[in-house]
Design a protein around this motif. Structure first.
Motif, PDB file in Angstrom:
ATOM      1  N   TYR A 135      68.349 -33.861  20.381  1.00 38.80           N
ATOM      2  CA  TYR A 135      67.547 -34.997  20.836  1.00 38.80           C
ATOM      3  C   TYR A 135      68.194 -35.684  22.039  1.00 38.80           C
ATOM      4  O   TYR A 135      67.500 -36.101  22.974  1.00 38.80           O
ATOM      5  N   LEU A 172      67.447 -33.568  24.867  1.00 36.22           N
ATOM      6  CA  LEU A 172      66.044 -33.738  25.246  1.00 36.22           C
ATOM      7  C   LEU A 172      65.876 -34.961  26.133  1.00 36.22           C
ATOM      8  O   LEU A 172      65.099 -34.949  27.095  1.00 36.22           O
ATOM      9  N   THR A 214      61.479 -36.269  27.915  1.00 31.70           N
ATOM     10  CA  THR A 214      60.906 -35.707  26.690  1.00 31.70           C
ATOM     11  C   THR A 214      59.454 -35.310  26.922  1.00 31.70           C
ATOM     12  O   THR A 214      59.025 -34.216  26.527  1.00 31.70           O
ATOM     13  N   ASP A 233      59.366 -32.218  29.081  1.00 38.00           N
ATOM     14  CA  ASP A 233      59.723 -30.992  28.367  1.00 38.00           C
ATOM     15  C   ASP A 233      58.622 -30.548  27.418  1.00 38.00           C
ATOM     16  O   ASP A 233      58.460 -29.340  27.170  1.00 38.00           O
ATOM     17  N   ARG A 254      57.041 -26.850  28.423  1.00 36.89           N
ATOM     18  CA  ARG A 254      57.811 -25.961  27.545  1.00 36.89           C
ATOM     19  C   ARG A 254      57.585 -24.479  27.845  1.00 36.89           C
ATOM     20  O   ARG A 254      58.522 -23.677  27.781  1.00 36.89           O
ATOM     21  N   ARG A 299      66.740 -25.452  27.388  1.00 35.67           N
ATOM     22  CA  ARG A 299      66.373 -26.799  26.967  1.00 35.67           C
ATOM     23  C   ARG A 299      65.903 -26.784  25.511  1.00 35.67           C
ATOM     24  O   ARG A 299      65.431 -25.747  25.014  1.00 35.67           O
ATOM     25  N   ALA A 302      59.645 -33.706  18.864  1.00 36.39           N
ATOM     26  CA  ALA A 302      59.863 -34.228  20.218  1.00 36.39           C
ATOM     27  C   ALA A 302      58.889 -35.362  20.510  1.00 36.39           C
ATOM     28  O   ALA A 302      59.260 -36.374  21.123  1.00 36.39           O
TER      29      ALA A 302
END
Length: 309
Positions: A27, A30, A83, A86, A90, A102, A114
């Motif tokens: 986390y 992230l 976050t 991402d 992804r 990642r 997430a």
């Protein structure tokens, strides 16, 4: 997967890898706490604006509190932005060598978790924002539209760095919103200058992934400028200095602020001279050095604010 294998490729040897509890590391990665340079770069326009606004107001009594709140807010909201980035990127991240490690594409964090982490960070950011006046709260919330749109820009334009500049420079407006409950021409000039600065330094950053981006169809100013990057940087950095200088002039800044701008300018010139877009490791180092450039300008603005008060 061992924690060593779970580390993000371009963020080894940081406190997250060595000190943070194992459960928290995906986390924290992230949110980019293992690579805080982006948080610092988001913070710089916030601090510039706070210091310049305090100088204009001839009042530094609230400046220490504002500096601390902006610091916490910048780190939390940059984490929230990363976050979100991402989550949306992804599938693309899995195709790029530097980003496939990642947490989401590497399978360390699910999209659902997430998203929950994103909400938590946004709530912390809101708690920070609620410490300010209603105009500043509304101004801060308005930035979320740009933040939400940014991850999709690289799919449609070679100028995603402009949208990043709009988002990362928003703090240049916040200092005046907090101090005066309004945004005036001085703040807008500072904002415009910061946008130009962001376009320049993020072009440097984008050169790390230029080859992979070209293969998978991702657009950036690094690909747009190519061999002309040094010339483009000169133009954007010169515009940044001119616009920030105009903000200082309109804000009645004195010699310490101008000295800060001079050393900031010298640092940007050094970046242009030093840069080699064929060397990704050097691109990363030059990009990261923009925190130091921002701090040099900040030092001048802080001294100026204190003297004017």
């Amino acid at each position: 997967m061992s924690d060593a294998a779970a580390r993000v490729a371009d963020a080894t040897g940081n406190w997250v890898d060595h000190i943070a509890p194992l459960w928290s590391r995906p986390y924290l990665r992230l949110a980019r706490f293992d690579r805080p340079i982006g948080s610092w770069l988001l913070l710089m326009p916030c601090w510039w604006s706070a210091a310049l606004a305090a100088g204009v107001a001839h009042d530094v009594s609230q400046l220490p509190t504002i500096i601390v709140l902006f610091f916490v807010g910048a780190f939390v909201m940059r984490g929230a932005g990363c976050t979100w980035n991402d989550i949306t990127d992804r599938d693309l991240d899995a195709k790029v060598e530097r980003t496939r490690s990642r947490p989401i594409p590497a399978g360390q964090v699910s999209v659902t978790k997430a998203a929950a982490f994103l909400v938590l960070q946004a709530l912390i950011g809101l708690a920070i924002l609620l410490q300010f006046n209603s105009f500043a709260i509304a101004t801060g919330i308005a930035s979320l539209v740009i933040v939400a749109a940014y991850p999709f820009m690289k799919r449609v334009t070679y100028w995603p760095q402009v949208v990043l500049g709009l988002a990362f420079s928003w703090g240049a407006l916040m200092g005046f919103a907090v101090q005066f409950g309004r945004i005036d021409a001085t703040a807008l000039l500072l904002y415009a200058g910061s946008i130009s600065w962001v376009i320049g330094y993020d072009t440097i950053y984008a050169h790390q992934d230029a080859e992979d981006d070209a293969l998978i169809g991702i657009k950036s100013t690094a690909l747009l400028f190519g061999a002309r990057t040094r010339l483009a940087l000169g133009a954007f950095y010169a515009l940044a200095v001119a616009l920030i200088g105009a903000a200082l002039a309109l804000g009645g800044a004195h010699w310490p602020a101008w000295l800060g701008l001079a050393v900031f300018t010298a640092h940007l010139i050094w970046q242009i001279v030093r840069l080699d877009i064929r060397d990704p490791a050097l691109c990363l180092r030059v990009f990261k050095s923009n925190r130091d450039a921002g701090l040099l300008l900040l030092a001048g603005l802080l001294v100026d604010a204190v003297l004017r008060a």
